[in-house]
Design a protein around this motif. Structure first.
Motif, PDB file in Angstrom:
ATOM      1  N   ASP A  65      56.532  21.910 -38.110  1.00 24.93           N
ATOM      2  CA  ASP A  65      55.256  21.271 -38.460  1.00 24.93           C
ATOM      3  C   ASP A  65      54.477  20.791 -37.239  1.00 24.93           C
ATOM      4  O   ASP A  65      53.458  20.121 -37.367  1.00 24.93           O
ATOM      5  CB  ASP A  65      55.505  20.099 -39.413  1.00 24.93           C
ATOM      6  CG  ASP A  65      56.324  18.986 -38.771  1.00 24.93           C
ATOM      7  OD1 ASP A  65      56.776  19.141 -37.598  1.00 24.93           O
ATOM      8  OD2 ASP A  65      56.528  17.956 -39.434  1.00 24.93           O
ATOM      9  N   GLY A  66      54.974  21.113 -36.011  1.00 19.66           N
ATOM     10  CA  GLY A  66      54.296  20.702 -34.789  1.00 19.66           C
ATOM     11  C   GLY A  66      54.771  19.375 -34.233  1.00 19.66           C
ATOM     12  O   GLY A  66      54.390  18.989 -33.124  1.00 19.66           O
ATOM     13  N   SER A  67      55.611  18.642 -34.962  1.00 20.63           N
ATOM     14  CA  SER A  67      56.124  17.363 -34.461  1.00 20.63           C
ATOM     15  C   SER A  67      57.046  17.620 -33.266  1.00 20.63           C
ATOM     16  O   SER A  67      57.566  18.721 -33.090  1.00 20.63           O
ATOM     17  CB  SER A  67      56.871  16.615 -35.568  1.00 20.63           C
ATOM     18  OG  SER A  67      57.969  17.393 -36.033  1.00 20.63           O
ATOM     19  N   GLU A  68      57.208  16.592 -32.422  1.00 24.06           N
ATOM     20  CA  GLU A  68      58.037  16.737 -31.228  1.00 24.06           C
ATOM     21  C   GLU A  68      59.038  15.605 -31.114  1.00 24.06           C
ATOM     22  O   GLU A  68      58.754  14.475 -31.515  1.00 24.06           O
ATOM     23  CB  GLU A  68      57.160  16.747 -29.961  1.00 24.06           C
ATOM     24  CG  GLU A  68      56.298  17.979 -29.839  1.00 24.06           C
ATOM     25  CD  GLU A  68      55.488  18.018 -28.539  1.00 24.06           C
ATOM     26  OE1 GLU A  68      55.536  17.051 -27.753  1.00 24.06           O
ATOM     27  OE2 GLU A  68      54.810  19.030 -28.325  1.00 24.06           O
ATOM     28  N   CYS A  69      60.187  15.938 -30.556  1.00 24.61           N
ATOM     29  CA  CYS A  69      61.239  14.965 -30.274  1.00 24.61           C
ATOM     30  C   CYS A  69      61.648  15.155 -28.820  1.00 24.61           C
ATOM     31  O   CYS A  69      62.314  16.129 -28.469  1.00 24.61           O
ATOM     32  CB  CYS A  69      62.429  15.190 -31.208  1.00 24.61           C
ATOM     33  SG  CYS A  69      63.815  14.092 -30.870  1.00 24.61           S
ATOM     34  N   ARG A  70      61.196  14.228 -27.958  1.00 23.09           N
ATOM     35  CA  ARG A  70      61.514  14.289 -26.525  1.00 23.09           C
ATOM     36  C   ARG A  70      62.802  13.511 -26.292  1.00 23.09           C
ATOM     37  O   ARG A  70      62.786  12.289 -26.342  1.00 23.09           O
ATOM     38  CB  ARG A  70      60.364  13.699 -25.709  1.00 23.09           C
ATOM     39  CG  ARG A  70      59.108  14.535 -25.805  1.00 23.09           C
ATOM     40  CD  ARG A  70      57.922  13.939 -25.031  1.00 23.09           C
ATOM     41  NE  ARG A  70      56.769  14.798 -25.191  1.00 23.09           N
ATOM     42  CZ  ARG A  70      56.440  15.777 -24.345  1.00 23.09           C
ATOM     43  NH1 ARG A  70      57.170  15.994 -23.278  1.00 23.09           N
ATOM     44  NH2 ARG A  70      55.397  16.541 -24.585  1.00 23.09           N
ATOM     45  N   TRP A  71      63.897  14.222 -26.030  1.00 27.07           N
ATOM     46  CA  TRP A  71      65.204  13.585 -25.957  1.00 27.07           C
ATOM     47  C   TRP A  71      65.838  13.600 -24.564  1.00 27.07           C
ATOM     48  O   TRP A  71      66.933  13.070 -24.382  1.00 27.07           O
ATOM     49  CB  TRP A  71      66.148  14.193 -26.998  1.00 27.07           C
ATOM     50  CG  TRP A  71      66.333  15.679 -26.901  1.00 27.07           C
ATOM     51  CD1 TRP A  71      65.592  16.645 -27.521  1.00 27.07           C
ATOM     52  CD2 TRP A  71      67.318  16.367 -26.151  1.00 27.07           C
ATOM     53  NE1 TRP A  71      66.060  17.891 -27.189  1.00 27.07           N
ATOM     54  CE2 TRP A  71      67.130  17.750 -26.356  1.00 27.07           C
ATOM     55  CE3 TRP A  71      68.365  15.948 -25.311  1.00 27.07           C
ATOM     56  CZ2 TRP A  71      67.928  18.711 -25.761  1.00 27.07           C
ATOM     57  CZ3 TRP A  71      69.164  16.905 -24.715  1.00 27.07           C
ATOM     58  CH2 TRP A  71      68.940  18.273 -24.940  1.00 27.07           C
ATOM     59  N   ALA A  72      65.146  14.146 -23.586  1.00 25.79           N
ATOM     60  CA  ALA A  72      65.648  14.127 -22.207  1.00 25.79           C
ATOM     61  C   ALA A  72      64.471  14.162 -21.244  1.00 25.79           C
ATOM     62  O   ALA A  72      63.453  14.804 -21.518  1.00 25.79           O
ATOM     63  CB  ALA A  72      66.577  15.313 -21.944  1.00 25.79           C
ATOM     64  N   ARG A  73      64.630  13.451 -20.113  1.00 30.80           N
ATOM     65  CA  ARG A  73      63.637  13.471 -19.038  1.00 30.80           C
ATOM     66  C   ARG A  73      64.247  14.168 -17.830  1.00 30.80           C
ATOM     67  O   ARG A  73      65.410  13.955 -17.509  1.00 30.80           O
ATOM     68  CB  ARG A  73      63.242  12.046 -18.649  1.00 30.80           C
ATOM     69  CG  ARG A  73      62.435  11.320 -19.718  1.00 30.80           C
ATOM     70  CD  ARG A  73      62.293   9.815 -19.424  1.00 30.80           C
ATOM     71  NE  ARG A  73      63.571   9.149 -19.722  1.00 30.80           N
ATOM     72  CZ  ARG A  73      64.260   8.402 -18.859  1.00 30.80           C
ATOM     73  NH1 ARG A  73      63.815   8.189 -17.639  1.00 30.80           N
ATOM     74  NH2 ARG A  73      65.405   7.864 -19.222  1.00 30.80           N
ATOM     75  N   VAL A  74      63.454  14.985 -17.134  1.00 27.69           N
ATOM     76  CA  VAL A  74      63.925  15.683 -15.939  1.00 27.69           C
ATOM     77  C   VAL A  74      63.780  14.720 -14.758  1.00 27.69           C
ATOM     78  O   VAL A  74      62.667  14.353 -14.373  1.00 27.69           O
ATOM     79  CB  VAL A  74      63.136  16.988 -15.697  1.00 27.69           C
ATOM     80  CG1 VAL A  74      63.656  17.703 -14.458  1.00 27.69           C
ATOM     81  CG2 VAL A  74      63.194  17.896 -16.924  1.00 27.69           C
ATOM     82  N   LEU A  75      64.916  14.302 -14.201  1.00 26.19           N
ATOM     83  CA  LEU A  75      64.940  13.326 -13.105  1.00 26.19           C
ATOM     84  C   LEU A  75      65.010  14.004 -11.737  1.00 26.19           C
ATOM     85  O   LEU A  75      64.536  13.454 -10.748  1.00 26.19           O
ATOM     86  CB  LEU A  75      66.127  12.369 -13.281  1.00 26.19           C
ATOM     87  CG  LEU A  75      66.202  11.662 -14.641  1.00 26.19           C
ATOM     88  CD1 LEU A  75      67.498  10.869 -14.759  1.00 26.19           C
ATOM     89  CD2 LEU A  75      64.986  10.759 -14.839  1.00 26.19           C
ATOM     90  N   ALA A  76      65.624  15.181 -11.677  1.00 19.92           N
ATOM     91  CA  ALA A  76      65.679  15.980 -10.443  1.00 19.92           C
ATOM     92  C   ALA A  76      65.705  17.446 -10.853  1.00 19.92           C
ATOM     93  O   ALA A  76      66.309  17.806 -11.867  1.00 19.92           O
ATOM     94  CB  ALA A  76      66.922  15.638  -9.626  1.00 19.92           C
ATOM     95  N   TYR A  77      65.008  18.260 -10.078  1.00 22.73           N
ATOM     96  CA  TYR A  77      64.927  19.688 -10.359  1.00 22.73           C
ATOM     97  C   TYR A  77      65.021  20.416  -9.026  1.00 22.73           C
ATOM     98  O   TYR A  77      64.062  20.454  -8.263  1.00 22.73           O
ATOM     99  CB  TYR A  77      63.609  19.998 -11.093  1.00 22.73           C
ATOM    100  CG  TYR A  77      63.519  21.412 -11.596  1.00 22.73           C
ATOM    101  CD1 TYR A  77      64.157  21.781 -12.775  1.00 22.73           C
ATOM    102  CD2 TYR A  77      62.801  22.379 -10.899  1.00 22.73           C
ATOM    103  CE1 TYR A  77      64.081  23.076 -13.250  1.00 22.73           C
ATOM    104  CE2 TYR A  77      62.730  23.679 -11.371  1.00 22.73           C
ATOM    105  CZ  TYR A  77      63.365  24.021 -12.542  1.00 22.73           C
ATOM    106  OH  TYR A  77      63.295  25.307 -13.002  1.00 22.73           O
ATOM    107  N   ASP A  78      66.211  20.952  -8.728  1.00 19.17           N
ATOM    108  CA  ASP A  78      66.489  21.563  -7.429  1.00 19.17           C
ATOM    109  C   ASP A  78      67.046  22.976  -7.599  1.00 19.17           C
ATOM    110  O   ASP A  78      68.242  23.207  -7.430  1.00 19.17           O
ATOM    111  CB  ASP A  78      67.495  20.700  -6.648  1.00 19.17           C
ATOM    112  CG  ASP A  78      67.025  19.280  -6.458  1.00 19.17           C
ATOM    113  OD1 ASP A  78      65.869  19.098  -6.060  1.00 19.17           O
ATOM    114  OD2 ASP A  78      67.811  18.350  -6.724  1.00 19.17           O
ATOM    115  N   PRO A  79      66.177  23.955  -7.933  1.00 23.38           N
ATOM    116  CA  PRO A  79      66.668  25.318  -8.118  1.00 23.38           C
ATOM    117  C   PRO A  79      67.195  25.909  -6.804  1.00 23.38           C
ATOM    118  O   PRO A  79      66.620  25.622  -5.769  1.00 23.38           O
ATOM    119  CB  PRO A  79      65.446  26.087  -8.606  1.00 23.38           C
ATOM    120  CG  PRO A  79      64.282  25.171  -8.541  1.00 23.38           C
ATOM    121  CD  PRO A  79      64.768  23.814  -8.153  1.00 23.38           C
ATOM    122  N   PRO A  80      68.246  26.694  -6.834  1.00 26.78           N
ATOM    123  CA  PRO A  80      69.070  27.044  -7.998  1.00 26.78           C
ATOM    124  C   PRO A  80      70.337  26.195  -8.089  1.00 26.78           C
ATOM    125  O   PRO A  80      71.300  26.607  -8.722  1.00 26.78           O
ATOM    126  CB  PRO A  80      69.443  28.499  -7.706  1.00 26.78           C
ATOM    127  CG  PRO A  80      69.649  28.508  -6.207  1.00 26.78           C
ATOM    128  CD  PRO A  80      68.613  27.529  -5.672  1.00 26.78           C
TER     129      PRO A  80
END
Length: 161
Positions: A65-80
């Motif tokens: 129905d388009g609703s959202e559930c944000r259950w995690a925040r990205v605190l660090a993103y260091d690929p790969p």
């Protein structure tokens, strides 16, 4: 003297037959393809799970129905090599809005050979969730938690070609 020390972290790992860059890419870009759809806090069926690949991004489920559930925040993103995320789910399996009451999970990607990668999840600071935090620990450590996610991830990598 007997002393009981509560285990406040969960570690799981799996070795996949994929180069580190591919292992990282599939984990982050296709997270919704291996996250079990029954892991759902929305009142409706999940249409997609989105992993926003940047610090300040989120992992969220979008309902039919388009609703959202944000259950995690990205605190660090260091690929790969690694991602670090919050776990914004309370011991009652509801969204936790107080960042002081959230745990964190780090996913590390370690190249064992050019075509084999060890993927390690460390879910830590579980006691920050407060009363009932042991249920969160037992949930993520159990058969329907990180072991299931990692197995489904490995299966996706194997069949993705």
């Amino acid at each position: 003297m007997n002393r009981h020390v509560a285990v406040t972290l969960v570690r799981q790992s799996i070795v996949v037959e994929a180069p580190i860059a591919r292992a990282f890419k599939v984990f982050t870009e296709e997270f919704g393809n291996f996250k079990p759809s029954e892991h759902n806090m929305l009142g409706v069926e999940i249409a997609e799970t989105v992993f926003e690949p940047r610090v300040g991004g989120h992992i969220y489920d979008r309902g039919a129905d388009g609703s959202e559930c944000r259950w995690a925040r990205v605190l660090a993103y260091d690929p790969p090599d690694r991602v670090l995320l919050s776990w914004d789910i309370s011991p009652q399996w509801q969204i936790e809005t107080d960042p002081e009451k959230t745990s964190e999970w780090e996913v590390r990607f370690i190249a064992e050979t050019p075509n084999r990668t060890r993927v390690e999840i460390e879910h830590r600071e579980l006691d920050r969730h407060g009363g009932g935090w042991e249920g969160v620990r037992d949930g993520v450590a159990g058969d329907q938690g990180w072991p299931l996610y990692l197995q489904r991830y490995a299966d996706l990598l194997t069949h993705a070609g």
